[in-house]
Design a protein around this motif. Structure first.
Motif, PDB file in Angstrom:
ATOM      1  N   SER A 154       0.844  -1.201   0.000  1.00  0.00           N
ATOM      2  CA  SER A 154       0.000   0.000   0.000  1.00  0.00           C
ATOM      3  C   SER A 154       0.878   1.250   0.000  1.00  0.00           C
ATOM      4  CB  SER A 154      -0.913   0.013   1.230  1.00  0.00           C
ATOM      5  OG  SER A 154      -1.691  -1.158   1.280  1.00  0.00           O
ATOM      6  N   TRP A 155       1.914   1.229   0.825  1.00  0.00           N
ATOM      7  CA  TRP A 155       2.824   2.373   0.880  1.00  0.00           C
ATOM      8  C   TRP A 155       3.692   2.459  -0.361  1.00  0.00           C
ATOM      9  CZ3 TRP A 155       2.425   6.683   3.157  1.00  0.00           C
ATOM     10  CH2 TRP A 155       1.685   6.796   4.341  1.00  0.00           C
ATOM     11  N   VAL A 158       1.642   4.467  -2.666  1.00  0.00           N
ATOM     12  CA  VAL A 158       1.655   5.891  -2.283  1.00  0.00           C
ATOM     13  C   VAL A 158       2.988   6.521  -2.671  1.00  0.00           C
ATOM     14  CG1 VAL A 158       1.606   7.469  -0.321  1.00  0.00           C
ATOM     15  CG2 VAL A 158       0.005   5.545  -0.400  1.00  0.00           C
ATOM     16  N   THR A 159       4.087   5.821  -2.349  1.00  0.00           N
ATOM     17  CA  THR A 159       5.427   6.353  -2.648  1.00  0.00           C
ATOM     18  C   THR A 159       5.590   6.572  -4.145  1.00  0.00           C
ATOM     19  OG1 THR A 159       6.251   5.043  -0.789  1.00  0.00           O
ATOM     20  CG2 THR A 159       7.890   5.970  -2.278  1.00  0.00           C
ATOM     21  N   GLY A 161       3.223   7.003  -6.359  1.00  0.00           N
ATOM     22  CA  GLY A 161       2.343   8.090  -6.781  1.00  0.00           C
ATOM     23  C   GLY A 161       2.965   9.453  -6.494  1.00  0.00           C
ATOM     24  N   ILE A 162       3.515   9.591  -5.291  1.00  0.00           N
ATOM     25  CA  ILE A 162       4.176  10.865  -4.946  1.00  0.00           C
ATOM     26  C   ILE A 162       5.375  11.100  -5.869  1.00  0.00           C
ATOM     27  CG2 ILE A 162       5.454  12.098  -3.151  1.00  0.00           C
ATOM     28  CD1 ILE A 162       3.866  10.516  -1.060  1.00  0.00           C
ATOM     29  N   HIS A 185       8.170  11.845   0.591  1.00  0.00           N
ATOM     30  CA  HIS A 185       8.334  10.780  -0.404  1.00  0.00           C
ATOM     31  C   HIS A 185       9.339   9.737   0.088  1.00  0.00           C
ATOM     32  CE1 HIS A 185       9.040   8.781  -4.216  1.00  0.00           C
ATOM     33  NE2 HIS A 185      10.271   9.250  -4.312  1.00  0.00           N
ATOM     34  N   ALA A 188       7.939   7.696   3.054  1.00  0.00           N
ATOM     35  CA  ALA A 188       6.867   6.783   2.627  1.00  0.00           C
ATOM     36  C   ALA A 188       7.490   5.518   2.047  1.00  0.00           C
ATOM     37  CB  ALA A 188       5.983   7.469   1.590  1.00  0.00           C
ATOM     38  N   TRP A 193       6.997   1.427   2.714  1.00  0.00           N
ATOM     39  CA  TRP A 193       7.133   0.245   1.858  1.00  0.00           C
ATOM     40  C   TRP A 193       8.165  -0.729   2.430  1.00  0.00           C
ATOM     41  CZ3 TRP A 193       7.064  -3.790  -0.980  1.00  0.00           C
ATOM     42  CH2 TRP A 193       8.094  -4.173  -1.841  1.00  0.00           C
ATOM     43  N   ALA A 231       1.948   7.754   7.894  1.00  0.00           N
ATOM     44  CA  ALA A 231       0.960   8.656   7.289  1.00  0.00           C
ATOM     45  C   ALA A 231       1.019  10.037   7.937  1.00  0.00           C
ATOM     46  CB  ALA A 231      -0.436   8.053   7.439  1.00  0.00           C
TER      47      ALA A 231
END
Lengths: 435, 72
Positions: A154-155, A158-159, A161-162, A185, A188, A193, A231
């Motif tokens: 999940s992270w 996110v990482t 995406g950033i 970034h 994350a 991760w 988060a």
């Protein structure tokens, strides 16, 4: 809450081994980039060459190794089924090409290539996440490795995406990438991760490889707590708060991995196999580096008032080297010398046990080479951290060469495991019964 | 029924499996092999099935007891 092993789901050796064998090449590349670092390295942590080094380390080395390990563990230990083995093989090819292109683009600050290369990296992440998520969702066992890997990917999303947003922001001049946004970034990825995945997997592998009956007491709380802390940290640090807030955020972020480290040490102390092998040594060295990471992280959070030479980038550089290379890296090196030989043994020699003498796992890899790989890597990390803190460019360049050489030893040691082995002990088919 | 015993405590994977499969090569029909273990040997079970054995696995106070015999 450890997982039930599901051997029938174990992916083929040809799927997992290439990830583990190619990963050290990312470390060699990072070492060579460090050896050619320019004068701006100590002036700013976001210098293009430094950003390229970071991505070679994190994406080329640690993430590639983690992906291979998770393809194996997700199926064989967590108990699920991968979505597609051919997809996993294709993902490796894509990942290697995408990371090489991205690192090259960042190193030369080629802003037109960075979004394209970043998109390919994201595609690699997406294919990996889809494959592993299928394994996690088809597993009937609730376990700490499953939870850690689930939160970890999940992270990763996110990482990624950033990161892609930043690559586009640089390319299209949308907004500046401040140090706070860069930290969001980076953490994350490092704590979200890699950290969550490493902690979840370690809760299973440490007692298994070191024969400890003890189990993690607070594993679930640690993993959820760390995910929440990442988060909060990422959201708050992105606004570049003043140093007291940064210190509070750093303490919050460190709480979960610190608790996990205490759990790991407790599991190691409860082991019945007293002699440490490469996995046990890697675990202890990794935990030691984590303690150093926390200290350097707090100094980095304070920033300029405690920065040597008035250059905060030097502390940040040392912090990154110790966190990625020491905490993550030493655990990964130790585990790689157990996972690959075990996988080889399981696929190549298990069917002949009891019928003919077969090598044990200890015969498949060289403990000496593995120890040299771990020790030289740990030495390189310490050297580089000291050189960064001291502001020594010569020391940094020498450390880069050392790091690349230690990675070459790691790579050679893993490749050596693939050679056919014979049993060093006479394990006869008819004798070990004691009564 | 005669019983052979094997103590596999304190061994890391896959050594318990190696010792058990080696011992089973000489296990006579009607005999059973009782093995003390630190943990449940999930990786062993498919190999026992493939080689024609059946087993019981019991958790004891401090360890585990795996009893293996030829499949009836």
């Amino acid at each position: 809450m450890t997982a039930r092993v599901a051997p029938a789901n174990s992916p083929p050796l040809g799927l997992v081994a290439p990830f583990l064998l190619l990963a050290p090449i990312g470390l060699i590349a990072a070492g060579m980039l460090i050896a050619t670092a320019g004068d701006d390295t100590f002036a700013a942590i976001n210098a293009p060459h430094t950003v390229a080094i970071t991505h070679a380390l994190v994406l080329g080395w640690v993430t590639t190794l983690m992906m291979g390990a998770l393809y194996q563990l997700g199926a064989a230990v967590i108990g699920g089924r991968l979505l597609s083995e051919p997809l996993a093989r294709a993902q490796l090819v894509l990942h290697v090409c995408a990371v090489a292109l991205f690192t090259w683009a960042v190193e030369g600050w080629r802003t037109d290539v960075m979004p394209i290369a970043g998109s390919l990296v994201i595609l690699s992440f997406a294919l990996f996440a889809a494959n592993l998520a299928h394994a996690l969702l088809t597993s009937a066992n609730a376990s700490l490795p499953r939870l850690g890997a689930g939160l970890g990917i999940s992270w990763l999303a996110v990482t990624g995406g950033i990161g892609l947003t930043y690559a586009l922001a640089v390319s299209q001049a949308w907004f500046p990438i401040t140090l706070g946004r860069l930290a969001a970034h980076a953490h994350a990825g490092l704590a979200g991760w890699l950290g969550l995945t490493l902690m979840g997997v370690s809760f299973q592998l440490v007692p298994m490889f070191n024969v400890a009956k003890a189990k993690p007491r607070h594993g679930t709380a640690i993993l959820y707590g760390t995910a929440a802390a990442v988060a909060i940290f990422a959201l708050a640090i992105a606004f570049d708060p003043p140093w007291p807030v940064r210190v509070a955020l750093a303490l919050l972020l460190a709480a979960g991995p610190s608790a996990a480290s205490f759990e790991i040490v407790r599991l190691m102390r409860a082991r019945s196999k007293r002699r440490l092998d490469i996995q046990g040594r890697g675990t202890f060295v990794s935990v030691s580096f984590f303690a150093a990471t926390v200290v350097l992280g707090l100094l980095a959070a304070i920033g300029e008032p405690v920065a040597p030479g008035g250059e905060p980038a030097r502390v940040l550089l040392a912090y990154g080297i110790v966190g990625i290379g020491g905490w993550m890296g030493c655990a990964m090196i130790g585990n790689s010398f157990k996972i690959l030989p075990f996988l080889l043994w399981y696929h190549r020699y298990r069917p002949r046990v009891g019928i003919a003498p077969v090598p044990v796992v200890g015969d498949i890899y060289s403990e000496t080479v593995a120890t040299i790989a771990l020790a030289s890597h740990a030495f390189s990390v310490v050297w580089l951290a000291v050189a960064a803190l001291a502001g020594s460019m010569v020391g940094l360049h020498a450390g880069g060469v050392l790091l690349a050489l230690s990675a070459a030893v790691h790579c050679t040691g893993l490749a050596h495991t693939l050679l056919p082995k014979t049993s060093s002990r006479d394990v006869p088919s008819r004798t070990p019964v004691v009564q | 029924m005669s019983q052979q015993q094997l103590d596999n405590r304190g061994l890391q994977p896959p050594e318990p499996m190696v010792r058990i499969l080696a011992a089973l090569a000489s296990l006579e029909n009607g005999s059973e092999l009782a093995v003390l273990m630190d943990r449940e040997p999930f990786l062993l079970y498919p190999e026992l099935e493939r080689r024609g054995f059946e087993w019981d696995f019991v958790e004891q106070a401090e360890d585990f007891l795996l009893t293996i015999r030829h499949a009836s």
